[in-house]
Design an enzyme around this catalytic site. Structure first.
Site, PDB file in Angstrom:
ATOM      1  N   GLU A 279      37.300  35.504  41.589  1.00 21.47           N
ATOM      2  CA  GLU A 279      36.591  36.146  42.685  1.00 21.47           C
ATOM      3  C   GLU A 279      35.223  36.658  42.248  1.00 21.47           C
ATOM      4  OE1 GLU A 279      40.577  38.075  44.496  1.00 21.47           O
ATOM      5  OE2 GLU A 279      38.737  38.594  45.534  1.00 21.47           O
TER       6      GLU A 279
ATOM      7  N   ASP B  80      36.233  40.462  40.437  1.00 21.74           N
ATOM      8  CA  ASP B  80      35.400  40.885  41.563  1.00 21.74           C
ATOM      9  C   ASP B  80      34.001  41.242  41.078  1.00 21.74           C
ATOM     10  OD1 ASP B  80      34.845  41.253  44.209  1.00 21.74           O
ATOM     11  OD2 ASP B  80      36.029  43.053  44.487  1.00 21.74           O
TER      12      ASP B  80
END
Lengths: 337, 337, 337, 337
Positions: A23, A299
């Site tokens: 991600e 992330d």
């Protein structure tokens, strides 16, 4: 491990060097992807006209969204061999004009492919953007991205704004008009789909996921596999209770689904560790989904690769499970070599 | 435990007979408590004008909300020695007229006290209702219920409707006008407060809880202890992430809180097992809050005492923890003998 | 899962029908396998000349050791599709004459093959017996059993008696004379080896395992995979501490091993659930070895298939892990179809 | 917790400063306590006449066994407020002459009291030595130590040698002649007893514990509480299986015990973390004994206070459980203020 009579009040971490992250957010050269397009006032987080984070922090993130070299450097320092990149949120979902969304999705996919995947094929893969305002177009672009750019799937940032004049008018992903997109996902055979929380600590994404489960989409397209960040947004913790309540309800009242929500969670979803730094949350997720359905992630650049690697590499856990989560599952799912 | 060569494909449960349950709902003789008053259309769950559950099921619940004997019978069959009762949701929170809410709260508390606590003092305790539309009055009624009726605290059903004409206009519990109520709760010394999810699988209650944490109420009134149902509505699973994001934000942007959300969860909250039938969810809650802050409960009559007891009594877990959760914690917190 | 207001104080178990069990004991038509041959007084468990279990219980076991039909019936009732059988303990390890041991191992393997594997090829596989008194012969018989009888490996019942006149004179499996056997195991490519506790709650087997680890056998023959019963005999719980103490010792003092004991446990061992009925013990084993190295088993007829199935099938755990442990791991390891 | 883009590949530990440790070993001014007296060859660990650990390591331990200041310094660096000291093993259990054992136990207790407890009453408590060769005398010395020296109990190092000429001739602690000692322990009301593994990774201590359980001692003297190191020496992992086998045996065959082994483990034993650095081992122990029966400890100077504190303080776990294990349980059990 030898006996040590001094303390530095730190614990040494042995860096694991084969990790895969799923991600990693990047920007677009064509529009400001972390906001609507054209810009509308942010819905949450602002106070007295100021953003919720301090300026140097935001500038660092902005820089990193478009800086391939910094990303690679950070991956190297963190033992991340390979990362899949995708457009930051709300991305294409925040483009208010449908035709513009279609066009910018395609152009952005090409640009990210050039900068990341083509230039560094051993380091980067792609989750493409699609314009869910026009689901037929989304299906087409998904197919093109998978076949031409080698995309691993599409990333959808939660809701899609469907009204130029009212940004709060949004579409859920189980809306019947989205059917062509799910059909295409299924045809492309278990092509994963990264669906990420835009805000609200995953409540939005959990809501989309439950609606998709109830809608019967996962019965009609059994191949569909959905990747959720943040240890699947609390679903491992609470989905048993949803099943429990639905079992006493009137069958069919909540949709034409055929299996339990827990069944879908265990058979059609993967959970990433993006944004998670808590062992018991990870354990609960493994407990409910099995170690084959949990995937390391970070992330980046909203989270630090380095911090996430220190946490993941330093945790006391068996190495078989750590490798499965760290990279083996991702290799199997995405057929990486 | 002896060797058995036949199977009935069932597992025998040894019934534990000292359990205490903290979330038993009852009705009011003065108004229909499971809806707004006067009635407004339900917001969710209806389909084609029909309720989400079948009619015999709803009739059984309706009966049990007002049937003391059936409740006692069910408690006996389930090994539940003692239960605290409280008005079913939305209860007083759904009474749209403020003065009526004040009056019906008081009358209902008296009625439940008579029917349950006074008639069966060894079996029932009370969480009183309060009219959060008028927080000063809520504080007064809390004090009266605690001192006169021996109430163990107040139960608040999430939002309070604050507008007769628009039921969607609601007040969060950290609203500044609620301060007198929190002050009184604190003065009455660690008097617990049952705050229950009305809908949305706990998202509403989790939202109230996070706002209360951020508001500084728990810094100003350190004695306040809040009981959350359903294993604290996913907070054990996800609160680390909220802390993690807030740590990189601008201090004070989200409120004048002084500690981490995790700190408040571990020091100002109890989690009940009401509605939970999943061991790993319970384990995650114990992992994050400690076994001293987890409490057995059922959510009768919406849940079955018998089923909950079979699950709780039959689980493989050490007896020290089972007793702590089953009744010892409740006895300590509520000073029961 | 529907709301139930009555209780039978039992929990219903949904039978899972594809389970594979790996430690089913059988007898030999050629000698009494559950004692030494010739018989010597049992070392433990007798009191006032009587066995530790009651007579009907022992008669039932004796019958079942030689009754294929009862075994199949019990497997059917328990959802066990496939089982690997092996000679009960001490088996060939308890035959005091070396040449007789060699001969009876071969004859017994043939007999078990005929009765179980050849007659019911879809239901039974074989772990052969080998005469570890003569390790070269053990290697030969292993090869014959694997290639001719389709054996999945050899089962060794802990110590081998090596002295006719003194049954307490035994050989550990890391004895240098055993090297040919380990070499052959390795040549036959990751052929698993069931090593079972004879007595002492696994202390004997844990001792063998630690000595094998320290001896360097697993460095010289990296393919060797050893299956331990009873959740690997506490090794998951305590092996970290052995590593911890050895790390402060003088390198090489305990043998020419190259890796940590934990490394060997995670890379050269499988743990079965034979004899285990405790969830937290299973969880600790999964925690330390990963779900890919834990395997359902029973220890029939000493344990009840039916009871074990009720426990395993009835446990609250995610279905992905349950299937992996229940049969998928066994299918992968033994190349079953 | 702020976002960090650099990595030092270490994790910072926040030192907790109220920890209590229960297994700190000290020497005696009157005899060499870490060997038999008079010396006999060590049974295990020697190779080519050399000890299993290197010389500087052994010299450091020897020094620390008798150096109060170094101990305090190390406790300060590790956040250990308070420690109970006891004679290192085999201690008095290794004194071969019974009368000498009685005398040296008393003199050693007085000496340790003077050096540690009297000089630093806020930092040190005492587990006394007793001569289990003469159980009546052991009972007397226990009483004197508790009443006069404020001892928290006695520490017994496993077996007691009972034969001057044959050191392998040893007595188990459930031997009938030990009864007066258990009686006295019980009279002194739940006075804890530290029983420590001398060797064999706890197998010896686990054996003593199981024999004590089976002997009925814990039925006759219900107050007796026994502290085991190393997470109770694997008993949490394996005791369910012992109960399971005993349940199918002939009742009474293994002794006059009245409850299950698991019952005794959960009601008459505490487990310390001495020598443990593995989270899943600690979790399994908490899972089986409850968090109220698990106690931080180190095993200084054989283990490093600093390393143990880094592990314990740095682990991700809820603070309520960490405090209970770190010091609250010890304070409650030993009535510390």
């Amino acid at each position: 491990m030898a006996l040590n009579r001094k303390t530095t009040e730190t614990i040494k971490v042995d860096r694991l060097n084969q990790k895969i992250a799923l991600e990693e957010a990047v920007g677009s050269p064509y529009f400001i992807a972390h906001g609507t397009h054209p810009p509308t006032p942010m819905i949450t987080g602002m106070k007295d006209g100021l953003p919720p984070y301090n300026i140097p922090f935001l500038e660092d993130i902005d820089d990193r969204l478009n800086n391939v070299e910094k990303g690679l450097e950070s991956m190297d320092a963190s033992g991340i061999t390979y990362a899949t990149v995708s457009l930051t949120c709300p991305g294409v979902e925040g483009i208010l004009d449908p035709d513009e969304a279609v066009e910018l999705a395609r152009k952005t996919n090409d640009a990210i492919y050039e900068l990341y995947v083509k230039s560094h094929p051993t380091r980067f893969g792609l989750f493409c953007s699609v314009a869910m305002k026009k689901p037929e177009e989304a299906a087409k672009e998904l197919e093109r991205a998978v076949k031409v750019l080698g995309a691993k799937g599409a990333l959808i940032n939660g809701f899609t704004n469907i009204d130029k004049d009212d940004v709060s008018n949004v579409r859920y992903l189980d809306d019947p008009v989205c059917e062509p997109f799910w059909k295409k996902l299924s045809e492309l055979d278990s092509c994963p789909n990264l669906s990420q929380a835009a805000y609200g600590f995953g409540i939005e994404t959990a809501g989309h996921s439950l609606r998709i489960m109830c809608s019967g989409i996962l019965d009609r397209y059994k191949n569909v596999q959905i990747i959720l960040g943040h240890c699947a947004e609390s679903l491992p913790f609470l989905v048993h209770r949803i099943d429990h309540r639905m079992a006493i309800g009137i069958r069919g009242n909540n949709g034409p689904y055929k299996k339990s929500m827990m069944y879908y969670l265990q058979n059609n979803f993967y959970a990433t560790l993006a944004g998670v730094r808590r062992e018991s949350t990870m354990r609960n997720t493994i407990d409910e989904m099995g170690e084959s359905r949990v995937l390391f992630s970070v992330d980046y650049p909203y989270e630090s690769n380095e911090d996430a690697a220190d946490w993941f590499d330093g945790m006391q856990m068996n190495e078989n499970t750590r490798k499965a989560i760290g990279w083996e599952n991702a290799k199997r799912i995405f057929k990486l070599t």
